[in-house]
Design a protein around this motif. Sequence first.
Motif, PDB file in Angstrom:
ATOM      1  N   ILE A   1       8.523   9.158  -5.355  1.00  0.00           N
ATOM      2  CA  ILE A   1       7.341   8.945  -4.526  1.00  0.00           C
ATOM      3  C   ILE A   1       7.266   7.474  -4.142  1.00  0.00           C
ATOM      4  O   ILE A   1       7.832   6.610  -4.830  1.00  0.00           O
ATOM      5  N   ASN A   2       6.622   7.182  -3.031  1.00  0.00           N
ATOM      6  CA  ASN A   2       6.468   5.801  -2.576  1.00  0.00           C
ATOM      7  C   ASN A   2       4.982   5.526  -2.331  1.00  0.00           C
ATOM      8  O   ASN A   2       4.331   6.217  -1.544  1.00  0.00           O
ATOM      9  N   VAL A   3       4.453   4.528  -3.040  1.00  0.00           N
ATOM     10  CA  VAL A   3       3.055   4.115  -2.882  1.00  0.00           C
ATOM     11  C   VAL A   3       3.041   2.692  -2.321  1.00  0.00           C
ATOM     12  O   VAL A   3       3.649   1.795  -2.904  1.00  0.00           O
ATOM     13  N   SER A   4       2.392   2.507  -1.181  1.00  0.00           N
ATOM     14  CA  SER A   4       2.325   1.187  -0.553  1.00  0.00           C
ATOM     15  C   SER A   4       0.873   0.850  -0.222  1.00  0.00           C
ATOM     16  O   SER A   4       0.015   1.732  -0.107  1.00  0.00           O
TER      17      SER A   4
ATOM     18  N   SER B   1     -12.925  -6.121   5.682  1.00  0.00           N
ATOM     19  CA  SER B   1     -11.529  -5.675   5.687  1.00  0.00           C
ATOM     20  C   SER B   1     -11.415  -4.267   5.119  1.00  0.00           C
ATOM     21  O   SER B   1     -12.165  -3.875   4.222  1.00  0.00           O
ATOM     22  N   LEU B   2     -10.452  -3.521   5.660  1.00  0.00           N
ATOM     23  CA  LEU B   2     -10.172  -2.153   5.214  1.00  0.00           C
ATOM     24  C   LEU B   2      -8.887  -2.169   4.396  1.00  0.00           C
ATOM     25  O   LEU B   2      -7.815  -2.529   4.899  1.00  0.00           O
ATOM     26  N   TYR B   3      -8.974  -1.781   3.104  1.00  0.00           N
ATOM     27  CA  TYR B   3      -7.804  -1.727   2.233  1.00  0.00           C
ATOM     28  C   TYR B   3      -7.334  -0.273   2.131  1.00  0.00           C
ATOM     29  O   TYR B   3      -8.132   0.637   1.887  1.00  0.00           O
ATOM     30  N   ILE B   4      -6.036  -0.065   2.328  1.00  0.00           N
ATOM     31  CA  ILE B   4      -5.476   1.282   2.477  1.00  0.00           C
ATOM     32  C   ILE B   4      -4.385   1.501   1.434  1.00  0.00           C
ATOM     33  O   ILE B   4      -3.485   0.668   1.269  1.00  0.00           O
ATOM     34  N   CYS B   5      -4.464   2.630   0.737  1.00  0.00           N
ATOM     35  CA  CYS B   5      -3.385   3.091  -0.151  1.00  0.00           C
ATOM     36  C   CYS B   5      -2.662   4.228   0.571  1.00  0.00           C
ATOM     37  O   CYS B   5      -3.269   5.240   0.914  1.00  0.00           O
ATOM     38  N   GLU B   6      -1.358   4.067   0.828  1.00  0.00           N
ATOM     39  CA  GLU B   6      -0.573   5.061   1.562  1.00  0.00           C
ATOM     40  C   GLU B   6       0.486   5.651   0.649  1.00  0.00           C
ATOM     41  O   GLU B   6       1.245   4.927   0.012  1.00  0.00           O
ATOM     42  N   VAL B   7       0.544   6.986   0.609  1.00  0.00           N
ATOM     43  CA  VAL B   7       1.473   7.706  -0.270  1.00  0.00           C
ATOM     44  C   VAL B   7       2.438   8.520   0.591  1.00  0.00           C
ATOM     45  O   VAL B   7       2.009   9.296   1.456  1.00  0.00           O
ATOM     46  N   GLN B   8       3.744   8.322   0.365  1.00  0.00           N
ATOM     47  CA  GLN B   8       4.783   9.079   1.052  1.00  0.00           C
ATOM     48  C   GLN B   8       5.534   9.927   0.022  1.00  0.00           C
ATOM     49  O   GLN B   8       5.965   9.423  -1.009  1.00  0.00           O
ATOM     50  N   HIS B   9       5.655  11.217   0.345  1.00  0.00           N
ATOM     51  CA  HIS B   9       6.309  12.154  -0.572  1.00  0.00           C
ATOM     52  C   HIS B   9       6.934  13.273   0.261  1.00  0.00           C
ATOM     53  O   HIS B   9       6.419  13.618   1.329  1.00  0.00           O
ATOM     54  N   GLU B  10       8.050  13.811  -0.211  1.00  0.00           N
ATOM     55  CA  GLU B  10       8.785  14.801   0.591  1.00  0.00           C
ATOM     56  C   GLU B  10       8.006  16.097   0.790  1.00  0.00           C
ATOM     57  O   GLU B  10       8.317  16.893   1.671  1.00  0.00           O
ATOM     58  N   SER B  11       6.951  16.336  -0.001  1.00  0.00           N
ATOM     59  CA  SER B  11       6.124  17.529   0.190  1.00  0.00           C
ATOM     60  C   SER B  11       5.112  17.356   1.319  1.00  0.00           C
ATOM     61  O   SER B  11       4.457  18.323   1.709  1.00  0.00           O
ATOM     62  N   LEU B  12       4.970  16.127   1.826  1.00  0.00           N
ATOM     63  CA  LEU B  12       3.980  15.839   2.863  1.00  0.00           C
ATOM     64  C   LEU B  12       4.640  15.719   4.226  1.00  0.00           C
ATOM     65  O   LEU B  12       5.678  15.060   4.364  1.00  0.00           O
ATOM     66  N   LYS B  13       4.040  16.323   5.254  1.00  0.00           N
ATOM     67  CA  LYS B  13       4.568  16.188   6.602  1.00  0.00           C
ATOM     68  C   LYS B  13       4.311  14.792   7.156  1.00  0.00           C
ATOM     69  O   LYS B  13       5.092  14.276   7.959  1.00  0.00           O
ATOM     70  N   LYS B  14       3.217  14.162   6.733  1.00  0.00           N
ATOM     71  CA  LYS B  14       2.915  12.786   7.123  1.00  0.00           C
ATOM     72  C   LYS B  14       2.291  12.085   5.926  1.00  0.00           C
ATOM     73  O   LYS B  14       1.764  12.737   5.010  1.00  0.00           O
ATOM     74  N   PRO B  15       2.347  10.740   5.882  1.00  0.00           N
ATOM     75  CA  PRO B  15       1.811  10.015   4.724  1.00  0.00           C
ATOM     76  C   PRO B  15       0.338  10.348   4.476  1.00  0.00           C
ATOM     77  O   PRO B  15      -0.438  10.573   5.401  1.00  0.00           O
ATOM     78  N   LEU B  16      -0.037  10.358   3.194  1.00  0.00           N
ATOM     79  CA  LEU B  16      -1.410  10.614   2.781  1.00  0.00           C
ATOM     80  C   LEU B  16      -2.086   9.274   2.522  1.00  0.00           C
ATOM     81  O   LEU B  16      -1.527   8.418   1.820  1.00  0.00           O
TER      82      LEU B  16
END
Length: 637
Positions: free
Chosen positions: A188-191, A240-255
């Motif tokens: 998983i990738n968390v940015s 300011s808006l702080y964003i946590c973005e999660v990329q995973h192969e089960s997702l069609k687009k980042p969450l």
Amino acid sequence: MMNKEGRKETPTTLDSRSPCEWDRTMEVLLLLLCLMAADALEVKISPSPVIGLVYKDVVLHCNFTVQRSFKKEDVAVKWTMKKVVSGEDKPVFQFDGNYTSSYRQGSLVNPAFLPYGMASLMLSNVTLMDEGIYTCTILVMPQYGNGNIQLKVRAQPTVQLSPQSVMTAAEGEKTFSCHVRNFYPQRINVSWLVRKHGSTHEAPLSSDICTGVPSSHGFDGLFTVLSRVTQMVNETNNGSLYICEVQHESLKKPLRRNTTLLVTALRPYHQDTGFIIGVAIACIMMTGLCSIFVTIFYQQRLAKVEPQVSSIIKPDLIPVNEKIRLICNINGFRPKTIHVMWYRKHTHMASTEDPAREDIALSDVREDITSMAQQPLEANGRVYSISSCLTYTPTIKDNGAEFECSIQHSTLKSPIRKTTVVYVTARPATHYIFSSPQLPVQGEKLILTCVVEKFYPKNIDLVWFRNGHPVEEVTQFGPFPCESNFYSVWSQTEFTLTKDNEGAIYTCQIHHSSFGNVEELSYEINLQGTPPEVLWITPDPLSPVPGEELRLNCRINNFSPNLISVNWFRDGELLHERICHSVAVIGTNGLFSMWSLLRVTPEHGAKKTVYKCRVEHGALKECIERLYTLQLPTAFC
């Protein structure tokens, strides 16, 4: 090397692998139908792999075509599943023309759809245990066919960002936490990103980020990970808006999850002082009631609170030369001034010339590695917390090293020290089985060797099984040292091949701490040989020209033994000239491949000519033929 996956299945092996618990009536019916099968049944299955979401329903499509009308009583359907790692076969569902049997709870094939050529399998509430290769087998007397579908199960993560939007903070450090739960597979990738107030541009954050190692603690095998980022808060961050973005192969687009930060300036010191004086005067005037109020206020806001320190959290497996994170949580303390230090202590060893003695410890070295840690301070109500995250890349020399997290605070008479010992592992660089000789021959000796190379630590167990039963006659070489302090080991079993060995499966189980579980390698004895795969004839050039040589190439792949017959025919007449066969060459899979070439020269005005390549082999029940029709373009006739 030949294995179970590399062999081309024939209908006669279908029931020989049937589990013993299958209904005997169905077993006999399948055997009779297979023996009577004359034509291949066209079976169309779902494109593989099929992705299913955990705890959801999934349908594996299997359709077939029969050139006549039939009833559901004329159809037999069988679904099986093979585990990719262990190779274990399991029955899932079967229908014998009258009765249905569901071996996996929640599996269903609707018999009412069978007369329409539909034998799709529905699996309800899938879990990670349902991952594997599913085989759909259809028998419609006298035709038979099957198809394979791989099912991969995925779990979509849930994301929670704290503090929640909208949040207000005073100037100073602020920590945002992103909890990612219940996902599979582990990768998983968390940015983190930030968008300033009034801007449409999102800038990635790269510093002061601590993301843990995904861990699985539940029976369902799903993973959880925590990521934190610490930012200096001032008036420039307001809005300011702080964003946590999660990329995973089960997702069609980042969450994504986000929170908006509103910054409030601190009041001048003299205002706070006036407020405290006013409260003090009011307390004096209110006597006993005021005393109680002051006591409660002091205990909740001003009294010192000793920190609560967790044990050091570390990964279950620590791979050598891969980054790990050690986390120490310090919670519920006041005042906020605190010192958290990290130390590494490992033993320096000196080699000895006496092979009977282990290395001798010379000295213990305690090294300050606090600079490798991120330690964001977070306010939780009226107390403070720190999640100290140490990022470190261990080598083999760090095996057995002790890591210490030391906490100093004004409430403590002496520092609180938490320690943990790191034991590193290295997965084998290669592990495989090879046979000697490479092609088994009945009546001769066969040696199977299981090779495991470049692993750490030294302790390892290799256990052989034949068709699930332990093999006693085993010889092991090693473990012995190899390059860069790693180890290698060989394990052999040898026996004389008899007819009873045909189809026997030998399995080498590898028990090593770097795997986390048992790794298995399998080898299937094949004395009957492997039938060849004959490709279609390819012409060179693609468009024949009258008067110029045309080369017809027939490729034959993956067969054993290497005794094979290839003949060419022209309009049914056997040819003897202008034919060239290559030498059969053995590949890494232990099977042979070759090509056969026929040279012809088309003539002007020649009529349509049919060329045929016929292949005969001991593992084939009947020969295989490939046809090529030579017909010159009209312009040349």
